[in-house]
Design a protein around this motif. Structure first.
Motif, PDB file in Angstrom:
ATOM      1  N   GLU A   1       0.830  -1.203   0.000  1.00  0.00           N
ATOM      2  CA  GLU A   1       0.000   0.000   0.000  1.00  0.00           C
ATOM      3  C   GLU A   1       0.870   1.261   0.000  1.00  0.00           C
ATOM      4  O   GLU A   1       2.028   1.230   0.409  1.00  0.00           O
ATOM      5  N   TYR A   2       0.295   2.381  -0.436  1.00  0.00           N
ATOM      6  CA  TYR A   2       0.904   3.684  -0.208  1.00  0.00           C
ATOM      7  C   TYR A   2       0.784   4.008   1.273  1.00  0.00           C
ATOM      8  O   TYR A   2      -0.185   3.606   1.942  1.00  0.00           O
ATOM      9  N   GLU A   3       1.757   4.746   1.789  1.00  0.00           N
ATOM     10  CA  GLU A   3       1.723   5.153   3.197  1.00  0.00           C
ATOM     11  C   GLU A   3       2.044   6.640   3.309  1.00  0.00           C
ATOM     12  O   GLU A   3       3.083   7.098   2.841  1.00  0.00           O
ATOM     13  N   LEU A   4       1.142   7.376   3.936  1.00  0.00           N
ATOM     14  CA  LEU A   4       1.368   8.780   4.255  1.00  0.00           C
ATOM     15  C   LEU A   4       1.561   8.876   5.760  1.00  0.00           C
ATOM     16  O   LEU A   4       0.670   8.496   6.522  1.00  0.00           O
ATOM     17  N   THR A   5       2.723   9.355   6.187  1.00  0.00           N
ATOM     18  CA  THR A   5       3.040   9.396   7.619  1.00  0.00           C
ATOM     19  C   THR A   5       3.416  10.806   8.059  1.00  0.00           C
ATOM     20  O   THR A   5       4.307  11.431   7.479  1.00  0.00           O
ATOM     21  N   LEU A   6       2.727  11.279   9.084  1.00  0.00           N
ATOM     22  CA  LEU A   6       3.048  12.551   9.738  1.00  0.00           C
ATOM     23  C   LEU A   6       3.621  12.234  11.108  1.00  0.00           C
ATOM     24  O   LEU A   6       2.948  11.613  11.939  1.00  0.00           O
ATOM     25  N   THR A   7       4.868  12.632  11.353  1.00  0.00           N
ATOM     26  CA  THR A   7       5.539  12.359  12.618  1.00  0.00           C
ATOM     27  C   THR A   7       5.653  13.657  13.413  1.00  0.00           C
ATOM     28  O   THR A   7       6.145  14.656  12.886  1.00  0.00           O
ATOM     29  N   MET A   8       5.219  13.617  14.680  1.00  0.00           N
ATOM     30  CA  MET A   8       5.189  14.823  15.506  1.00  0.00           C
ATOM     31  C   MET A   8       5.893  14.576  16.847  1.00  0.00           C
ATOM     32  O   MET A   8       5.939  13.445  17.330  1.00  0.00           O
ATOM     33  N   ASN A   9       6.399  15.650  17.421  1.00  0.00           N
ATOM     34  CA  ASN A   9       7.097  15.621  18.709  1.00  0.00           C
ATOM     35  C   ASN A   9       8.239  14.607  18.706  1.00  0.00           C
ATOM     36  O   ASN A   9       8.449  13.877  19.666  1.00  0.00           O
ATOM     37  N   SER A  10       8.994  14.587  17.620  1.00  0.00           N
ATOM     38  CA  SER A  10      10.036  13.579  17.500  1.00  0.00           C
ATOM     39  C   SER A  10      11.191  14.092  16.647  1.00  0.00           C
ATOM     40  O   SER A  10      10.983  14.788  15.651  1.00  0.00           O
ATOM     41  N   HIS A  11      12.398  13.746  17.060  1.00  0.00           N
ATOM     42  CA  HIS A  11      13.610  13.957  16.268  1.00  0.00           C
ATOM     43  C   HIS A  11      14.235  12.594  16.028  1.00  0.00           C
ATOM     44  O   HIS A  11      14.185  11.710  16.882  1.00  0.00           O
ATOM     45  N   GLY A  12      14.870  12.413  14.873  1.00  0.00           N
ATOM     46  CA  GLY A  12      15.552  11.147  14.625  1.00  0.00           C
ATOM     47  C   GLY A  12      15.976  11.024  13.184  1.00  0.00           C
ATOM     48  O   GLY A  12      16.238  12.014  12.506  1.00  0.00           O
ATOM     49  N   LYS A  13      16.021   9.775  12.705  1.00  0.00           N
ATOM     50  CA  LYS A  13      16.410   9.505  11.324  1.00  0.00           C
ATOM     51  C   LYS A  13      15.287   8.768  10.604  1.00  0.00           C
ATOM     52  O   LYS A  13      14.595   7.926  11.180  1.00  0.00           O
ATOM     53  N   ARG A  14      15.160   9.116   9.319  1.00  0.00           N
ATOM     54  CA  ARG A  14      14.158   8.502   8.457  1.00  0.00           C
ATOM     55  C   ARG A  14      14.900   7.713   7.372  1.00  0.00           C
ATOM     56  O   ARG A  14      15.772   8.227   6.697  1.00  0.00           O
ATOM     57  N   TYR A  15      14.547   6.433   7.232  1.00  0.00           N
ATOM     58  CA  TYR A  15      15.166   5.557   6.243  1.00  0.00           C
ATOM     59  C   TYR A  15      14.120   5.217   5.178  1.00  0.00           C
ATOM     60  O   TYR A  15      13.134   4.536   5.459  1.00  0.00           O
ATOM     61  N   ILE A  16      14.337   5.693   3.947  1.00  0.00           N
ATOM     62  CA  ILE A  16      13.419   5.414   2.848  1.00  0.00           C
ATOM     63  C   ILE A  16      14.251   4.856   1.699  1.00  0.00           C
ATOM     64  O   ILE A  16      15.014   5.583   1.064  1.00  0.00           O
ATOM     65  N   GLY A  17      14.129   3.562   1.406  1.00  0.00           N
ATOM     66  CA  GLY A  17      14.943   2.955   0.358  1.00  0.00           C
ATOM     67  C   GLY A  17      16.410   3.097   0.672  1.00  0.00           C
ATOM     68  O   GLY A  17      16.909   2.606   1.678  1.00  0.00           O
ATOM     69  N   ASP A  18      17.144   3.818  -0.191  1.00  0.00           N
ATOM     70  CA  ASP A  18      18.584   3.980   0.010  1.00  0.00           C
ATOM     71  C   ASP A  18      18.948   5.344   0.574  1.00  0.00           C
ATOM     72  O   ASP A  18      20.099   5.757   0.498  1.00  0.00           O
ATOM     73  N   THR A  19      17.978   6.049   1.147  1.00  0.00           N
ATOM     74  CA  THR A  19      18.263   7.358   1.737  1.00  0.00           C
ATOM     75  C   THR A  19      18.144   7.304   3.255  1.00  0.00           C
ATOM     76  O   THR A  19      17.268   6.635   3.799  1.00  0.00           O
ATOM     77  N   VAL A  20      19.034   8.021   3.902  1.00  0.00           N
ATOM     78  CA  VAL A  20      18.977   8.188   5.361  1.00  0.00           C
ATOM     79  C   VAL A  20      18.985   9.686   5.629  1.00  0.00           C
ATOM     80  O   VAL A  20      19.943  10.386   5.274  1.00  0.00           O
ATOM     81  N   THR A  21      17.907  10.200   6.237  1.00  0.00           N
ATOM     82  CA  THR A  21      17.742  11.640   6.420  1.00  0.00           C
ATOM     83  C   THR A  21      17.284  11.943   7.836  1.00  0.00           C
ATOM     84  O   THR A  21      16.472  11.208   8.400  1.00  0.00           O
ATOM     85  N   ARG A  22      17.790  13.008   8.400  1.00  0.00           N
ATOM     86  CA  ARG A  22      17.299  13.446   9.711  1.00  0.00           C
ATOM     87  C   ARG A  22      15.936  14.109   9.551  1.00  0.00           C
ATOM     88  O   ARG A  22      15.699  14.823   8.589  1.00  0.00           O
ATOM     89  N   TYR A  23      15.039  13.842  10.494  1.00  0.00           N
ATOM     90  CA  TYR A  23      13.718  14.469  10.453  1.00  0.00           C
ATOM     91  C   TYR A  23      13.468  15.213  11.759  1.00  0.00           C
ATOM     92  O   TYR A  23      14.083  14.927  12.788  1.00  0.00           O
TER      93      TYR A  23
END
Length: 325
Positions: free
Chosen positions: A35-57
């Motif tokens: 399925e498609y996934e739409l995610t809203l993350t709140m009150n949080s710091h960390g790292k987001r891993y999507i496929g071959d990317t690693v990004t701070r959020y």
């Protein structure tokens, strides 16, 4: 590291699944689903891993993930330590979204959004704040209200600025081949790029395969892929290079050749421009991240929304704000 498969239950006679997740910290759960996934993350710091990317959020992080692209979030701290970290997750099937766009002109933007999200999309903080303002409707008890809110949010995101995330070939993101929703001639070009990206590819060869002029092919790519032919080809090659850097110990020079780059110097320039670091530095960073991934719990039993039925029946006795949508 192989992603776990996540089965998403929508509930009877429901088109979308809305999950209101509240927890002390967001754990690493490397997974995928159809399925498609739409995610809203709140009150949080960390790292987001999507496929071959690693990004701070950071706060109000809003991302749309396409089907079967491995992904996860992993938090390291809360913005407000007194409050739980929150993830509002919306799962939906792209098939009915496309059919709705085909039969209802009012929802035509859905088609554009799904095309843009082929490699995942990260939206800006303004889009995240706009979705947060609609949470009352999105978390309502009535499934129809949640569906209406989801459609409004998705249509708004179709025109919102967004940053593509994974490379087109990232970790199986295009294993199923061309989507079938672009014009057939464009599908031929995408298939040719996926099969022959490691070889020298001239624009004239691609145009010949599609039976299109260079100008028409450029217009088709801009309309349906959202970028130029050259940029798409480079991203496919970089995605393949990232897999080799992550999964093998091959020298960078060999990886450059196997990924279709004419020289190591050209590969290093393109890689740094796209990833902000050199291939050697990226490999070292990914090795460290991967060690953390493999030490983290795997996605076996997800959250209460995906627990076995007996467990869900027990948890249903406790009050909660929103059920399956």
């Amino acid at each position: 590291m192989k992603p776990a498969y996540e089965h998403v239950e929508f509930g009877d006679q429901c088109s979308v699944r809305v999950y209101h997740r509240r927890l002390p910290r967001i754990p690493f759960e490397w997974h995928r689903h159809p399925e498609y996934e739409l995610t809203l993350t709140m009150n949080s710091h960390g790292k987001r891993y999507i496929g071959d990317t690693v990004t701070r959020y950071e706060a109000d992080d809003l991302v749309l993930v396409p089907p079967d692209l491995p992904h996860t979030w992993a938090s390291n701290r809360s913005i407000d330590a007194k409050e739980p970290q929150v993830a509002i997750v919306v799962w939906f099937d792209g098939e009915w979204a496309r059919r709705l766009a085909d039969c209802c002109p009012e929802y035509a933007p859905l088609r554009k959004l799904l095309r843009r999200a082929a490699c995942g999309l990260a939206f800006d903080a303004a889009a995240g704040a706009a979705m947060r303002a609609r949470l009352d409707a999105l978390l309502a008890e009535a499934p129809r209200t949640r569906l209406a809110a989801t459609l409004e949010i998705l249509c708004a995101l179709a025109e919102a600025p967004g940053t593509p995330l994974a490379s087109p070939s990232a970790f199986g993101a295009r294993e199923s081949g061309p989507s079938g929703y672009e014009p057939e001639r464009l599908n031929r070009v995408l298939a040719m790029i996926d099969a022959q990206f490691a070889q020298p590819l001239r624009l004239a060869d691609l145009c010949s395969a599609a039976g299109l002029s260079e100008r028409t092919l450029a217009r088709q790519f801009a309309q349906h892929i959202g970028e130029s032919v050259g940029r798409y080809l480079t991203r496919v090659r970089l995605g393949h290079a990232c897999r080799l850097l992550a999964d093998t110990s091959l020298p960078v020079s060999v990886i450059a050749t196997r990924s279709g780059f004419a020289s190591v110097a050209h590969f290093n320039r393109q890689f740094k421009a796209a990833k902000g670091t050199t291939p050697v530095e990226w490999r070292g960073q990914y090795a460290g991240e991967r060690a953390t991934m493999e030490a983290a719990p795997r996605l076996t039993e997800r959250s209460p929304s995906l627990a076995p039925r007996t467990a869900r029946q027990r948890s249903n006795k406790r009050p909660r704000r929103a059920g399956p949508a």
